[in-house]
Scaffold this motif. Structure first.
Motif, PDB file in Angstrom:
ATOM      1  N   ILE A 313       0.835  -1.209   0.000  1.00 27.03           N
ATOM      2  CA  ILE A 313       0.000   0.000   0.000  1.00 27.03           C
ATOM      3  C   ILE A 313       0.865   1.253   0.000  1.00 27.03           C
ATOM      4  CG2 ILE A 313      -1.671   1.319   1.343  1.00 27.03           C
ATOM      5  CD1 ILE A 313      -2.943  -1.286   2.204  1.00 27.03           C
ATOM      6  N   ASN A 314       1.966   1.246   0.761  1.00 28.05           N
ATOM      7  CA  ASN A 314       2.850   2.414   0.799  1.00 28.05           C
ATOM      8  C   ASN A 314       3.496   2.659  -0.560  1.00 28.05           C
ATOM      9  OD1 ASN A 314       2.287   2.892   3.488  1.00 28.05           O
ATOM     10  ND2 ASN A 314       4.084   1.818   4.247  1.00 28.05           N
ATOM     11  N   ILE A 315       3.907   1.582  -1.232  1.00 26.96           N
ATOM     12  CA  ILE A 315       4.468   1.748  -2.573  1.00 26.96           C
ATOM     13  C   ILE A 315       3.419   2.325  -3.511  1.00 26.96           C
ATOM     14  CG2 ILE A 315       5.357   0.482  -4.580  1.00 26.96           C
ATOM     15  CD1 ILE A 315       6.750  -1.399  -2.665  1.00 26.96           C
ATOM     16  N   PHE A 316       2.186   1.884  -3.365  1.00 29.30           N
ATOM     17  CA  PHE A 316       1.101   2.415  -4.193  1.00 29.30           C
ATOM     18  C   PHE A 316       0.862   3.901  -3.909  1.00 29.30           C
ATOM     19  CE2 PHE A 316      -3.384   3.545  -4.480  1.00 29.30           C
ATOM     20  CZ  PHE A 316      -3.670   3.223  -5.797  1.00 29.30           C
ATOM     21  N   LEU A 317       0.801   4.273  -2.638  1.00 31.39           N
ATOM     22  CA  LEU A 317       0.432   5.634  -2.273  1.00 31.39           C
ATOM     23  C   LEU A 317       1.562   6.635  -2.488  1.00 31.39           C
ATOM     24  CD1 LEU A 317      -1.576   5.021   1.030  1.00 31.39           C
ATOM     25  CD2 LEU A 317      -2.492   5.544  -1.222  1.00 31.39           C
ATOM     26  N   TYR A 318       2.809   6.203  -2.296  1.00 34.38           N
ATOM     27  CA  TYR A 318       3.918   7.149  -2.305  1.00 34.38           C
ATOM     28  C   TYR A 318       4.824   7.031  -3.529  1.00 34.38           C
ATOM     29  CZ  TYR A 318       2.484   7.568   2.559  1.00 34.38           C
ATOM     30  OH  TYR A 318       1.748   7.757   3.700  1.00 34.38           O
ATOM     31  N   HIS A 319       4.494   6.117  -4.468  1.00 37.52           N
ATOM     32  CA  HIS A 319       5.363   5.959  -5.634  1.00 37.52           C
ATOM     33  C   HIS A 319       4.626   6.169  -6.955  1.00 37.52           C
ATOM     34  CE1 HIS A 319       8.011   4.229  -2.602  1.00 37.52           C
ATOM     35  NE2 HIS A 319       9.005   4.334  -3.463  1.00 37.52           N
ATOM     36  N   ASP A 320       3.639   5.339  -7.264  1.00 42.00           N
ATOM     37  CA  ASP A 320       3.119   5.355  -8.636  1.00 42.00           C
ATOM     38  C   ASP A 320       1.601   5.300  -8.748  1.00 42.00           C
ATOM     39  OD1 ASP A 320       2.729   2.803  -7.722  1.00 42.00           O
ATOM     40  OD2 ASP A 320       4.159   1.861  -9.084  1.00 42.00           O
ATOM     41  N   SER A 322      -0.172   2.852  -8.968  1.00 42.28           N
ATOM     42  CA  SER A 322      -0.431   1.855 -10.003  1.00 42.28           C
ATOM     43  C   SER A 322      -1.070   0.607  -9.403  1.00 42.28           C
ATOM     44  CB  SER A 322       0.874   1.478 -10.718  1.00 42.28           C
ATOM     45  OG  SER A 322       0.653   0.427 -11.624  1.00 42.28           O
ATOM     46  N   VAL A 323      -2.285   0.314  -9.842  1.00 42.44           N
ATOM     47  CA  VAL A 323      -2.965  -0.906  -9.401  1.00 42.44           C
ATOM     48  C   VAL A 323      -2.292  -2.128 -10.011  1.00 42.44           C
ATOM     49  CG1 VAL A 323      -5.167  -2.137  -9.373  1.00 42.44           C
ATOM     50  CG2 VAL A 323      -5.134   0.340  -9.102  1.00 42.44           C
ATOM     51  N   GLN A 324      -1.810  -2.001 -11.252  1.00 46.48           N
ATOM     52  CA  GLN A 324      -1.135  -3.115 -11.909  1.00 46.48           C
ATOM     53  C   GLN A 324       0.125  -3.506 -11.154  1.00 46.48           C
ATOM     54  OE1 GLN A 324      -2.369  -4.911 -14.541  1.00 46.48           O
ATOM     55  NE2 GLN A 324      -4.156  -3.648 -14.160  1.00 46.48           N
ATOM     56  N   ASN A 325       0.879  -2.526 -10.679  1.00 45.05           N
ATOM     57  CA  ASN A 325       2.083  -2.839  -9.905  1.00 45.05           C
ATOM     58  C   ASN A 325       1.727  -3.457  -8.560  1.00 45.05           C
ATOM     59  OD1 ASN A 325       3.674  -1.877 -11.953  1.00 45.05           O
ATOM     60  ND2 ASN A 325       4.064   0.100 -11.002  1.00 45.05           N
ATOM     61  N   PHE A 326       0.610  -3.043  -7.984  1.00 40.75           N
ATOM     62  CA  PHE A 326       0.152  -3.679  -6.736  1.00 40.75           C
ATOM     63  C   PHE A 326      -0.163  -5.151  -6.977  1.00 40.75           C
ATOM     64  CE2 PHE A 326      -3.131  -5.059  -3.807  1.00 40.75           C
ATOM     65  CZ  PHE A 326      -2.665  -4.616  -2.588  1.00 40.75           C
ATOM     66  N   ILE A 327      -0.821  -5.441  -8.100  1.00 40.92           N
ATOM     67  CA  ILE A 327      -1.154  -6.832  -8.421  1.00 40.92           C
ATOM     68  C   ILE A 327       0.116  -7.640  -8.678  1.00 40.92           C
ATOM     69  CG2 ILE A 327      -2.341  -8.301 -10.092  1.00 40.92           C
ATOM     70  CD1 ILE A 327      -4.387  -6.056 -10.424  1.00 40.92           C
ATOM     71  N   LYS A 328       1.107  -7.027  -9.357  1.00 45.30           N
ATOM     72  CA  LYS A 328       2.376  -7.717  -9.578  1.00 45.30           C
ATOM     73  C   LYS A 328       3.082  -8.000  -8.255  1.00 45.30           C
ATOM     74  CE  LYS A 328       3.161  -5.761 -14.182  1.00 45.30           C
ATOM     75  NZ  LYS A 328       4.009  -4.846 -14.993  1.00 45.30           N
ATOM     76  N   GLY A 329       3.016  -7.038  -7.330  1.00 53.07           N
ATOM     77  CA  GLY A 329       3.581  -7.281  -6.002  1.00 53.07           C
ATOM     78  C   GLY A 329       2.858  -8.392  -5.275  1.00 53.07           C
ATOM     79  N   PHE A 330       1.545  -8.463  -5.447  1.00 49.60           N
ATOM     80  CA  PHE A 330       0.761  -9.540  -4.847  1.00 49.60           C
ATOM     81  C   PHE A 330       1.172 -10.890  -5.427  1.00 49.60           C
ATOM     82  CE2 PHE A 330      -3.565 -11.691  -4.446  1.00 49.60           C
ATOM     83  CZ  PHE A 330      -3.379 -11.981  -3.117  1.00 49.60           C
ATOM     84  N   GLN A 331       1.405 -10.927  -6.737  1.00 48.50           N
ATOM     85  CA  GLN A 331       1.869 -12.161  -7.373  1.00 48.50           C
ATOM     86  C   GLN A 331       3.236 -12.561  -6.838  1.00 48.50           C
ATOM     87  OE1 GLN A 331       2.638 -11.849 -11.539  1.00 48.50           O
ATOM     88  NE2 GLN A 331       2.854 -14.033 -11.853  1.00 48.50           N
ATOM     89  N   LEU A 332       4.114 -11.581  -6.655  1.00 43.62           N
ATOM     90  CA  LEU A 332       5.438 -11.866  -6.098  1.00 43.62           C
ATOM     91  C   LEU A 332       5.330 -12.456  -4.703  1.00 43.62           C
ATOM     92  CD1 LEU A 332       8.511 -11.685  -6.259  1.00 43.62           C
ATOM     93  CD2 LEU A 332       8.345  -9.328  -5.475  1.00 43.62           C
ATOM     94  N   CYS A 333       4.382 -11.964  -3.909  1.00 42.90           N
ATOM     95  CA  CYS A 333       4.173 -12.510  -2.563  1.00 42.90           C
ATOM     96  C   CYS A 333       3.756 -13.980  -2.632  1.00 42.90           C
ATOM     97  CB  CYS A 333       3.113 -11.699  -1.826  1.00 42.90           C
ATOM     98  SG  CYS A 333       3.604 -10.005  -1.452  1.00 42.90           S
TER      99      CYS A 333
END
Length: 715
Positions: A313-320, A322-333
């Motif tokens: 969430i912090n990467i989403f709020l303070y960087h880009d 980007s919902v797509q990047n959040f989903i990619k991070g979720f996949q990485l998890c």
């Protein structure tokens, strides 16, 4: 294997890192990189199956979120096209003023998510409205001729063949070359539409079922802010002169504000556009929907720990944003959890738990006994049961099955009560626990939420809600709890319905109490003497202190206390549940290392210790020495760390030769010393040039045979 350059080494040696791309790796790759070789095949299949389900659900969510926007755009195109086709008075006026129908599509600053939106828009238009859709990007259109070239190439679905010797750009269609100009585009469009009209009735009926008759030409400017002003002005002016011949519709993709149109285009050009504004869903609302559908559900057994979710969430709020990047991070998890956790084979749906638990080996049973949550569970049991859990694998499997089933039930109950609590907190005038359900979810995962000051503040505010708000909240809570498949909340639903019935019976009594409370106010208004006025105020204050609560206030307190009891019972933090390590991923540090780039640290590690990435045992060097088998740039880098602000190139070359020659002397077939010196000199020059390119050194103006060092300190 030895190399002479770090760039070659990066391609030759493939590190077995934990971060793997699931889409293009096989089960064999997963097995080779996994920490535990047992059941890796099943873990890989489970991981892949889980991600496919989540990916499918994500695509459905995004499609539903964009549906309203796409429907509005289709309606706009329909109105624009009907005006052109029917030649109505409105279109005649628009043609007279040369206005081009234009949709200003505001998508927000989350630029990485725009690709998905434009891809969906293009597919919808080509499937249902028109086959003539062109998607233009600023990087491909530095000039008007490049823009026309790209436009005609995409519309004609042909490869672009440009003769750089000619003044005019052309596209190759069949055996003919067509000039990239607006008259050529109009001629092509007329020929295509006439060909469609002259088809047989059956073919014409099939084509018209998908596309409109005389379909419009839609031109999408994906990133309008990046286009140069001159290119946009020239294209709009040229198009407006031919709008009566070509049903052209423009769509501007805007990341910032609609005012950018007037900043890029002067009034004489913007007046040629008939602009209609369209606003996409906020990226924060998009993220909240994704979290709600993927994490706050019992459909998927995999869960994120509080710190991991906070990192994403912090990467989403303070960087880009980007919902797509959040989903990619979720996949990485997901990949990291199934890679690093040997017991992740048990992270499955409820129907598969029994089969997988009873297929566990003795080593996996020992892994269960090592889990911190299971240790705490064992310590709370009686001595006899402790011995069975620690020594008897069969008994352990039975207990593990029960605990995992309880964990699934916990998730279902947690989500229901969390939604009920969110109904309460979102109805308050202030939001101590946050307005979004994801904020409330993070607070509940972090610790016992009922012990926080924010929760106490929320309860105090909830005890001041009026009757209408309370009734609405209780009705929503009843609907949430009744949606549960089990009978866990039957008693809670009955209690909430009882509260609703009591609220309905309080109206008459409340009106009587209001009449009684008015009499002191009337008496207060009669007193005009200062002494009697002060005396009456003091009496009124004392009466309010000793005043008993009304039935409504008592019932309101009872409702809030009952919701509080449900929170304390069902919203226990996940890290206090037994076997939570199997389904929860808590590797926040690992995830942060993958997602938060530290280029200087990675570069220093690669050059100072190439074995870390190349995994070549010959490059391992203990005690801070320099291996003569390391890539040249690594040798030069480690030597430059021993120098001061200015580095003498001659001394640097001699030191490099000394290290390299330690390997060359062992070669019996070595060439003459002059040839070796030339080769070493060339290798040194190349390594120093690479180091300069990376920004570690620069030429010095003080001394021509020296270079200046640019980096200091450790990483």
């Amino acid at each position: 294997m030895s190399t002479c350059s770090v760039s070659k080494g990066c391609f030759v040696f493939k590190p077995s890192t934990k971060k793997r791309r699931l889409s293009d790796k096989t089960a064999h790759d997963f097995r080779c990189t996994s920490n535990d070789s047992e059941d890796t095949e099943l873990r890989f299949v489970t991981c892949q199956s889980l991600w496919n389900q989540i990916k499918s659900e994500t695509e459905k969510i995004q499609e539903n979120l964009n549906k309203q926007l796409l429907d509005n755009l289709v309606s706009f195109l329909s109105r624009s096209h009907s005006d052109f086709q029917e030649k109505t008075t409105e279109w005649t006026c628009r043609m007279k003023f040369r206005e081009i129908p234009t949709a200003a599509l505001v998508l927000g600053v989350n630029v990485t998510d725009h690709d998905l939106t434009f891809r969906g828009l293009s597919d919808v238009l080509q499937d249902n409205i028109t086959p003539y859709v062109a998607l233009l990007e600023a990087k491909d259109c530095p000039g008007i001729k490049n823009l026309m070239q790209k436009l005609m190439g995409q519309l004609m679905k042909c490869d672009i063949d440009v003769d750089s010797l000619e003044d005019e750009d052309c596209v190759q269609v069949s055996q003919n070359r067509i000039r990239c100009s607006m008259p050529s585009l109009i001629s092509w469009y007329d020929s295509v539409t006439k060909k469609t009209d002259s088809e047989t009735p059956s073919k014409k009926r099939n084509s018209s079922s998908r596309h409109w008759q005389s379909p419009p030409v839609v031109v999408i400017f994906r990133d309008m802010e990046s286009f140069t002003t001159k290119v946009l002005q020239d294209f709009i002016v040229i198009s407006s002169q031919h709008i009566h011949e070509l049903p052209l519709v423009l769509i501007f993709g805007i990341a910032t504000s609609p005012m950018i149109i007037h900043r890029l285009l002067p009034h004489s050009v913007s007046s040629l556009l008939c602009i209609e504004l369209f606003q996409s869903l906020s990226c924060k609302e998009h993220l909240s929907t994704i979290i709600d559908k993927l994490l706050l559900t019992s459909r998927f057994p995999f869960k994120l720990g509080e710190k991991v979710l906070q990192v994403l969430i912090n990467i989403f709020l303070y960087h880009d944003f980007s919902v797509q990047n959040f989903i990619k991070g979720f996949q990485l998890c997901i990949v990291e959890h199934f890679y690093s956790q040997p017991l992740s084979v048990l992270c499955c749906h409820l129907a598969d738990i029994k089969k997988r638990v009873y297929s566990l080996s003795h080593n996996q049973c020992e892994n269960i006994r090592r889990l911190p949550s299971f240790r705490r569970y064992v310590e709370k049991q009686e001595s006899g049961k402790q011995i069975e859990l620690l020594t008897n694998d069969s008994f352990l499997k039975e207990e593990t099955e029960k605990l995992l089933e309880d964990l699934h039930v916990y998730h279902e109950n947690y989500v229901r009560i969390l939604r009920c609590l969110h109904v309460f907190t979102s109805s308050l005038p202030k939001y101590p626990l946050g307005k979004q359900i994801r904020e409330l979810h993070c607070a509940c995962l972090e610790n016992r939420v009922w012990e926080t000051e924010e929760y106490e503040s929320s309860l105090q505010l909830a005890r001041m809600l009026n009757k209408t708000d309370l009734v609405t909240i209780l009705q929503q809570c009843v609907e949430i709890l009744m949606s549960s498949s089990g009978k866990e909340f039957d008693r809670a639903v009955g209690k909430l319905k009882e509260f609703l019935t009591q609220f309905q019976n309080l109206e008459a009594e409340a009106s009587q109490e209001r009449d009684v409370s008015v009499s002191p106010q009337k008496e207060l208004q009669k007193k005009t003497d200062l002494y009697h006025l002060q005396k009456t105020l003091l009496e009124l204050k004392e009466s309010r202190r000793s005043k008993k609560l009304t039935k409504f206030e008592m019932l309101r307190f009872e409702v809030v206390d009952y919701i509080d009891s449900l929170v304390r019972r069902y919203l226990v933090p996940a890290d206090q549940r037994t076997l939570q390590e199997i389904v929860y991923f808590n590797g926040a540090a690992v995830l942060r290392g993958h997602l938060n780039a530290a280029p200087r640290t990675a570069l220093h590690t690669a050059l100072n210790n190439p074995h870390w990435y190349l995994k070549n045992q010959a490059l391992r060097c203990d005690g801070g020495g320099i291996s003569n088998k390391a890539p040249d740039i690594c040798i030069v880098y480690k030597l430059h760390l021993e120098c001061g602000r200015l580095i003498n190139l001659v001394d640097w070359l001699e030191a490099f030769s000394t290290v390299v020659m330690a390997a060359e002397e062992t070669n019996a077939d070595a060439a003459s010393s002059d040839q070796v010196d030339d080769v070493i000199h060339a290798r040194f020059i190349r390594a120093v040039s690479e180091l300069e390119l990376l920004g570690f050194i620069k030429p010095s103006k003080q001394k021509t045979d020296h270079v200046a060092r640019l980096t200091w300190g450790g990483c």
